[in-house]
Design a protein around this motif. Structure first.
Motif, mmCIF file in Angstrom:
data_model
loop_
_atom_site.group_PDB
_atom_site.id
_atom_site.type_symbol
_atom_site.label_atom_id
_atom_site.label_comp_id
_atom_site.label_asym_id
_atom_site.label_seq_id
_atom_site.Cartn_x
_atom_site.Cartn_y
_atom_site.Cartn_z
ATOM 1 N N ASN A 177 45.451 -16.609 43.818
ATOM 2 C CA ASN A 177 46.830 -16.189 43.654
ATOM 3 C C ASN A 177 46.958 -15.289 42.429
ATOM 4 N N SER A 178 48.001 -14.472 42.427
ATOM 5 C CA SER A 178 48.227 -13.570 41.293
ATOM 6 C C SER A 178 48.739 -14.302 40.062
ATOM 7 N N ASP A 179 49.084 -15.597 40.195
ATOM 8 C CA ASP A 179 49.506 -16.359 39.022
ATOM 9 C C ASP A 179 48.324 -16.913 38.230
ATOM 10 N N PHE A 180 47.104 -16.721 38.745
ATOM 11 C CA PHE A 180 45.859 -17.148 38.101
ATOM 12 C C PHE A 180 45.763 -18.669 37.934
ATOM 13 N N GLU A 181 46.625 -19.398 38.613
ATOM 14 C CA GLU A 181 46.618 -20.854 38.502
ATOM 15 C C GLU A 181 46.290 -21.550 39.814
ATOM 16 N N THR A 182 46.586 -20.915 40.918
ATOM 17 C CA THR A 182 46.410 -21.550 42.219
ATOM 18 C C THR A 182 45.586 -20.652 43.145
ATOM 19 N N TYR A 183 45.130 -21.247 44.226
ATOM 20 C CA TYR A 183 44.435 -20.501 45.274
ATOM 21 C C TYR A 183 44.625 -21.240 46.595
ATOM 22 N N ILE A 184 44.350 -20.567 47.694
ATOM 23 C CA ILE A 184 44.453 -21.180 49.014
ATOM 24 C C ILE A 184 43.077 -21.250 49.654
ATOM 25 N N SER A 185 42.912 -22.228 50.526
ATOM 26 C CA SER A 185 41.721 -22.339 51.367
ATOM 27 C C SER A 185 42.192 -22.561 52.792
ATOM 28 N N ALA A 186 41.544 -21.897 53.741
ATOM 29 C CA ALA A 186 41.979 -21.953 55.135
ATOM 30 C C ALA A 186 40.826 -22.363 56.025
ATOM 31 N N ASP A 187 41.120 -23.251 56.981
ATOM 32 C CA ASP A 187 40.160 -23.560 58.036
ATOM 33 C C ASP A 187 40.791 -23.151 59.370
ATOM 34 N N LEU A 225 42.696 -24.646 61.464
ATOM 35 C CA LEU A 225 44.038 -25.097 61.814
ATOM 36 C C LEU A 225 44.964 -25.287 60.626
ATOM 37 N N ARG A 226 44.456 -25.271 59.402
ATOM 38 C CA ARG A 226 45.302 -25.569 58.253
ATOM 39 C C ARG A 226 45.000 -24.631 57.088
ATOM 40 N N ILE A 227 46.022 -24.456 56.247
ATOM 41 C CA ILE A 227 45.869 -23.736 54.979
ATOM 42 C C ILE A 227 46.350 -24.660 53.876
ATOM 43 N N ASN A 228 45.516 -24.857 52.864
ATOM 44 C CA ASN A 228 45.839 -25.734 51.743
ATOM 45 C C ASN A 228 46.020 -24.924 50.472
ATOM 46 N N LEU A 229 46.927 -25.385 49.626
ATOM 47 C CA LEU A 229 47.189 -24.768 48.328
ATOM 48 C C LEU A 229 46.631 -25.673 47.234
ATOM 49 N N TRP A 230 45.808 -25.091 46.350
ATOM 50 C CA TRP A 230 45.144 -25.839 45.285
ATOM 51 C C TRP A 230 45.595 -25.322 43.921
ATOM 52 N N ASN A 231 45.577 -26.205 42.942
ATOM 53 C CA ASN A 231 45.633 -25.810 41.544
ATOM 54 C C ASN A 231 44.206 -25.826 41.010
ATOM 55 N N LEU A 232 43.840 -24.786 40.276
ATOM 56 C CA LEU A 232 42.459 -24.685 39.797
ATOM 57 C C LEU A 232 42.066 -25.853 38.893
ATOM 58 N N GLU A 233 43.037 -26.453 38.223
ATOM 59 C CA GLU A 233 42.741 -27.536 37.295
ATOM 60 C C GLU A 233 42.732 -28.911 37.962
ATOM 61 N N VAL A 234 43.165 -28.989 39.213
ATOM 62 C CA VAL A 234 43.248 -30.278 39.908
ATOM 63 C C VAL A 234 42.335 -30.238 41.122
ATOM 64 N N SER A 235 41.304 -31.041 41.102
ATOM 65 C CA SER A 235 40.303 -30.992 42.168
ATOM 66 C C SER A 235 40.452 -32.097 43.206
ATOM 67 N N GLU A 292 44.950 -14.558 53.216
ATOM 68 C CA GLU A 292 44.877 -13.765 51.990
ATOM 69 C C GLU A 292 46.212 -13.827 51.251
ATOM 70 N N PHE A 293 46.147 -14.043 49.933
ATOM 71 C CA PHE A 293 47.334 -13.986 49.098
ATOM 72 C C PHE A 293 47.747 -12.536 48.872
ATOM 73 N N HIS A 294 49.040 -12.324 48.690
ATOM 74 C CA HIS A 294 49.544 -11.011 48.307
ATOM 75 C C HIS A 294 49.023 -10.683 46.900
ATOM 76 N N PRO A 295 48.655 -9.432 46.625
ATOM 77 C CA PRO A 295 48.030 -9.113 45.332
ATOM 78 C C PRO A 295 48.965 -9.227 44.132
ATOM 79 N N THR A 296 50.287 -9.152 44.345
ATOM 80 C CA THR A 296 51.203 -9.211 43.195
ATOM 81 C C THR A 296 52.289 -10.276 43.330
ATOM 82 N N HIS A 297 52.704 -10.603 44.529
ATOM 83 C CA HIS A 297 53.756 -11.602 44.731
ATOM 84 C C HIS A 297 53.104 -12.962 44.978
ATOM 85 N N CYS A 298 53.274 -13.870 44.029
ATOM 86 C CA CYS A 298 52.562 -15.140 44.096
ATOM 87 C C CYS A 298 53.095 -16.071 45.173
ATOM 88 N N ASN A 299 54.236 -15.761 45.765
ATOM 89 C CA ASN A 299 54.829 -16.616 46.782
ATOM 90 C C ASN A 299 54.566 -16.136 48.202
#
Length: 526
Positions: A253-263, A265-275, A300-307
């Motif tokens: 994500n462009s907020d440098f704190e979160t990222y997504i993972s997709a399989d 059937l599902r897409i999950n949102l993660w915080n980099l600090e919480v595993s 894919e996340f948008h390059p500038t809009h974190c939402n």
């Protein structure tokens, strides 16, 4: 061959979108190769490259392979980073093209076995994504089918011990002067202390030992020193047990704190600090699996809009979702899908329509998608049809039956934008890759081979993009020509479906492309 609803959009991410003159075609040249295969050399399955990614500065390049290893390269072409960035930002011609060297490698994933599902989990690296740099350390995410890991790569001094205690005359050359020699220098049987135990350092020194005049010159304290640096990779986080199906995408994500993972059937949102916790934001799994009609193929996340993020499906559609609407984003904000002409559907229609990769342009306005037959450029403000279509495998349409038999029709090719958004690239068979111009009036459509002589295959220049009716008629004529020699490529040669260029990446600031041909990494510049 370029077709579209209204030709190619003017200035896709270009600094001067009002310019009517198309950019000249780039002349690509060979730069470097790593892991070049010798003639007749057999390639091991674990050495085949499965992921490529530049960092956002272009100073570092990472590759992953089917053996679970991540290999890092760094830029070393003479200029310091700050000077290079200033020149590239000012569009100043740099006389020397970017060059890279091997930096380090590490084992990211190991083969595992899921005992509950009796499923073997491969160590193959599916995706690599660079994270925000902190304190001169590089961070990157790597994933296989089930587990995502966060790695920290940093320089560390190599410590070595010198000035060891060596007595070359005591027990042969190079022997160590030990405490037992001080206690029993003649090599006799160890003496016993008054309590019956062996003599130790706390006991009285052997009566046979005599200190030489001036002491023992060869006995001194060892010293620790370091004069060289090495890169060390450490695993900082392991994000596991969140996907029931194979992971196909990760995106920062462009907020440098979160990222997504997709399989599938599902897409999950993660915080980099919480595993140990993630949030499910997209779930297309039906209550009855027999009602399943499509799966997620890329996200894919948008390059500038974190939402904002986009994901593609096996039905050829791209859905844009806004995470501000609801916690579970079952409803999309926009859907980009091209309807097939009536009467043109066949058994292979849905298979070749499946999107294997999507990318956002840096200008935020366009999305690039890759299906089996073509590249498509979408304007986020127009959902009905792509603004441009770049035909890649149209000449293979008469051979779809053969491609289905050997499973080649299910190959997943990646795509990429150039740093300025003016060109797009994707891979093909026979270790070929295609580069297309994405500016208004551009006729650039280069076919290059992943070898030291990339331009040895000469391609006939495509015709100018015209109206939709003219392009459709041209496509029919091309199909009729292709049916005469269905096994031939654009140059009259025979396709090698075992040599496929699936993975490639474009440097974020320079015209440099890195692509993977089996176990070899080829780099080209223009």
């Amino acid at each position: 061959m370029i077709s579209g609803a209204s030709g190619v959009p003017a200035g896709v991410g270009a600094p001067d979108a009002t310019s009517s003159a198309p950019l000249p075609a780039l002349e690509w040249k060979f730069s470097q190769v790593f892991g070049e295969r010798a003639i007749g050399e057999e390639v091991q399955e674990v050495d085949i490259i499965s992921a490529i990614e530049f960092d956002k500065t272009g100073e570092h390049l990472a590759t992953g392979d089917r053996g679970g290893r991540v290999v890092l390269f760094e830029r070393t072409d003479g200029r310091d980073q700050r000077t290079r960035r200033e020149l590239e930002k000012a569009n100043t011609v740099v006389s020397r093209h970017p060059e890279y060297r091997y930096s380090t490698e590490f084992q990211s994933h190991e083969p595992e076995f899921d005992y509950l599902k009796s499923l073997e989990i491969e160590e193959k690296i599916n995706k690599i994504r660079w994270c925000q740099t902190a304190n001169a350390a590089q961070f990157l995410l790597s994933t296989n089918d089930k587990t995502i890991k966060l790695w920290k790569v940093t320089e560390k001094k190599v410590k070595q011990v010198k000035n060891l205690n060596v007595d070359p005359g005591a027990r042969g050359n190079g022997s160590l002067l030990t405490n037992s020699m001080l206690l029993n220098p003649k090599g006799l049987a160890p003496r016993l202390s008054s309590n019956g135990g062996p003599v130790t350092r706390s006991s009285v020194i052997s009566q046979d030992f005599v200190f030489p005049p001036g002491g023992i010159p060869s006995l001194h304290l060892p010293s620790v020193w370091s004069n060289e640096m090495t890169l060390v990779a450490r695993c900082r986080r392991v994000y596991a047990n969140a996907h029931a199906y194979h992971i196909n995408s990760i995106s920062n994500n462009s907020d440098f704190e979160t990222y997504i993972s997709a399989d599938d059937l599902r897409i999950n949102l993660w915080n980099l600090e919480v595993s140990d916790q993630s949030f499910n934001i997209v779930d297309i799994k039906p209550t009855n699996m027999e009602d399943l009609t499509e799966v997620i193929t890329s996200a894919e996340f948008h390059p500038t809009h974190c939402n904002v993020l986009a994901y593609s499906s096996s039905k050829g559609s791209i859905r844009l979702i806004d995470m501000r609407q609801s916690a579970l984003c079952d409803r999309h904000s926009k859907v980009f899908e091209e309807t097939d002409p009536s009467g043109s559907r066949s058994f292979f229609t849905e298979i070749i329509a499946s999107i294997s990769d999507i990318k956002f342009a840096r200008g935020d306005r366009y999305i690039l998608s890759r299906d089996y037959m073509s590249l498509k450029l979408w304007d986020v403000n127009m959902e009905s049809a792509p603004v441009a279509t770049f035909k890649v495998h149209e000449h293979l349409r008469p051979k779809l039956c053969d491609l289905y038999e050997n499973d080649s029709i299910f190959d997943k090719f990646e795509c990429c934008f150039s740093g300025d958004g003016m060109r797009v690239a994707t891979g093909s068979y026979s270790n070929l890759f295609r580069v297309f111009g994405a500016t208004s009036g551009s006729e650039e459509a280069s076919t290059l081979e992943a070898s030291k002589t990339p331009n040895r295959r000469v391609v006939t220049p495509p015709s100018k993009p015209g109206s939709r009716l003219a392009n459709l008629a041209r496509g029919r004529r091309d199909n009729r020509r292709g049916s005469e020699s269905p096994g031939a490529d654009l140059n009259g040669g025979v396709h090698d479906f075992t040599s496929k260029l699936l993975h490639l990446a474009w440097h974020p600031a320079a015209n440099v492309i890195a692509c993977a041909a089996s176990n070899s990494l080829y780099m080209y510049y223009a």
